[in-house]
Scaffold this active site. Sequence first.
Site, PDB file in Angstrom:
ATOM      1  N   HIS A 122      41.142  40.051  31.338  1.00 50.37           N
ATOM      2  CA  HIS A 122      40.487  40.435  30.086  1.00 50.37           C
ATOM      3  C   HIS A 122      39.080  40.891  30.433  1.00 50.37           C
ATOM      4  O   HIS A 122      38.476  40.444  31.411  1.00 50.37           O
ATOM      5  CB  HIS A 122      40.443  39.201  29.173  1.00 50.37           C
ATOM      6  CG  HIS A 122      40.004  39.455  27.777  1.00 50.37           C
ATOM      7  ND1 HIS A 122      38.675  39.635  27.445  1.00 50.37           N
ATOM      8  CD2 HIS A 122      40.689  39.533  26.601  1.00 50.37           C
ATOM      9  CE1 HIS A 122      38.569  39.799  26.133  1.00 50.37           C
ATOM     10  NE2 HIS A 122      39.778  39.750  25.594  1.00 50.37           N
ATOM     11  N   ASP A 201      40.135  31.601  33.620  1.00 54.35           N
ATOM     12  CA  ASP A 201      40.198  31.902  32.192  1.00 54.35           C
ATOM     13  C   ASP A 201      41.507  31.330  31.664  1.00 54.35           C
ATOM     14  O   ASP A 201      42.583  31.862  31.931  1.00 54.35           O
ATOM     15  CB  ASP A 201      40.135  33.419  31.978  1.00 54.35           C
ATOM     16  CG  ASP A 201      40.246  33.810  30.514  1.00 54.35           C
ATOM     17  OD1 ASP A 201      40.382  32.913  29.651  1.00 54.35           O
ATOM     18  OD2 ASP A 201      40.213  35.023  30.219  1.00 54.35           O
ATOM     19  N   GLN A 204      44.782  31.931  27.379  1.00 52.62           N
ATOM     20  CA  GLN A 204      46.174  32.130  26.999  1.00 52.62           C
ATOM     21  C   GLN A 204      47.095  31.071  27.589  1.00 52.62           C
ATOM     22  O   GLN A 204      48.321  31.180  27.459  1.00 52.62           O
ATOM     23  CB  GLN A 204      46.639  33.523  27.449  1.00 52.62           C
ATOM     24  CG  GLN A 204      45.865  34.681  26.841  1.00 52.62           C
ATOM     25  CD  GLN A 204      46.105  34.830  25.349  1.00 52.62           C
ATOM     26  OE1 GLN A 204      47.102  34.349  24.807  1.00 52.62           O
ATOM     27  NE2 GLN A 204      45.195  35.509  24.664  1.00 52.62           N
ATOM     28  N   LYS A 227      42.435  30.201  19.468  1.00 55.69           N
ATOM     29  CA  LYS A 227      43.784  30.543  19.914  1.00 55.69           C
ATOM     30  C   LYS A 227      44.696  29.317  19.989  1.00 55.69           C
ATOM     31  O   LYS A 227      45.872  29.440  20.320  1.00 55.69           O
ATOM     32  CB  LYS A 227      43.731  31.235  21.277  1.00 55.69           C
ATOM     33  CG  LYS A 227      42.989  32.570  21.279  1.00 55.69           C
ATOM     34  CD  LYS A 227      43.028  33.239  22.641  1.00 55.69           C
ATOM     35  CE  LYS A 227      42.073  34.416  22.733  1.00 55.69           C
ATOM     36  NZ  LYS A 227      42.453  35.529  21.848  1.00 55.69           N
ATOM     37  N   CYS A 367      41.626  44.614  25.311  1.00 54.87           N
ATOM     38  CA  CYS A 367      40.486  44.235  26.150  1.00 54.87           C
ATOM     39  C   CYS A 367      40.907  44.084  27.613  1.00 54.87           C
ATOM     40  O   CYS A 367      40.419  43.192  28.323  1.00 54.87           O
ATOM     41  CB  CYS A 367      39.828  42.951  25.654  1.00 54.87           C
ATOM     42  SG  CYS A 367      39.127  43.095  23.998  1.00 54.87           S
TER      43      CYS A 367
END
Length: 414
Positions: A122, A201, A204, A227, A367
């Site tokens: 991202h 990261d 997700q 999220k 993104c």
Amino acid sequence: MTYDLQAVRDRFPILRRQMGDRPLVYLDSANTSQKPQEVVDAVADHYLRHNANVARAMHMLGEEATDAYEGARARIGRFVGAASPEEIVFTKNASEALNLAAHTLGAGLGPGDEIVTTVMEHHSNIVPWQLLCERTGARLRWFDVTEDGRLDLEGAEAEGLINERTRIVTLTWVSNVLGTCNPVAEIARRAHAVGARVVVDGSQAVPHQPTDVTALGADLLAFTGHKMCGPTGIGVLWGRHELLETLPPFLGGGEMIEVVEMERSTFAAPPYRFEAGTPPIAQAVGLAAACDFLDGLGMEAVAAHEQQLTAYALERLQAIEGLRILGPTEAVDRGSALAFTLADVHPHDVMQLLNSRGVAVRGGHHCARPLHRRFGVQSTSRASSYLYTSPEEIDALAEALVYTRDYFAPRARG
């Protein structure tokens, strides 16, 4: 334990909405998840009964707000397996958490040093490192991906990518476009062997599967509340406490200080050193409530539900003529985000026509422009499910995609 999907869906009032004469089919959870009643109630209760600033006021409301805020820190720490609450730093989102990591880890970098990332990141995990390289003279390098959307760790270009000059390795745990689940522990092992720090990261990943930061291999992990059934406006940076203690402040202001003199200042211990000004208090309370909700379902059960649903979605979408899925086409080491192209139809047209049929997806480069360029496409459509998504909603998506393809087919032939 049986996963009662209808009982789960009943906790999300927005899922009862009608979009004209059609029910809402929400398949944009990789963008932001919907919020259960418990989270909405927790935020409302805080504002209505306990609202005050934290770590400042000595009155009852101030004490209640501080207790709630620090209680949220401890609750979120338990959710990801942190060794102590002091390993949890609150930010306003994952992007800020990754910027915090880049600014603080970057102290002392210079020409000759290297930072390694991947092409599937991202923008939030590309741009901060680019800026760091511009400030310091360090070099940014990256892993490519294979044609089937897996991280290319063995190709010729990957050989020697992590080496004695590598200071930081940063990567996504699960791709927001391809759905690919990356082998973080293996990459961390390689990075630590040359003395590099590892930043992950987890935006997700943490919302979708059990997380144990002590076993992951990362030194810093970023994720975001919105999220994972929590409010917007709050993110988290988890860090090993012994590392956090060595990092300089990110932002200056109230509450991150120890002593301020006109000549110089000293700074608080982590995590407060990184939390300047009034923090996202109600948002932290809401995120703690989201952790309660998710743990009540069981993250193993959530992951199993999503894997079954992803397998079904891959089967249904691959049966549509003219549709191409980017990333793994089997539900193995894969998240629930499905990015695809549909014949010659622009993703924005796909998004709009699906919206007319009550189906909410995202269209664009999500993104992740470098990744799209790697696959030779400008943009894609993306359907992303979550713990409340039903097989019937996948059927509605597939039917709407066939309708969309056929709607634009005469124009394509013309």
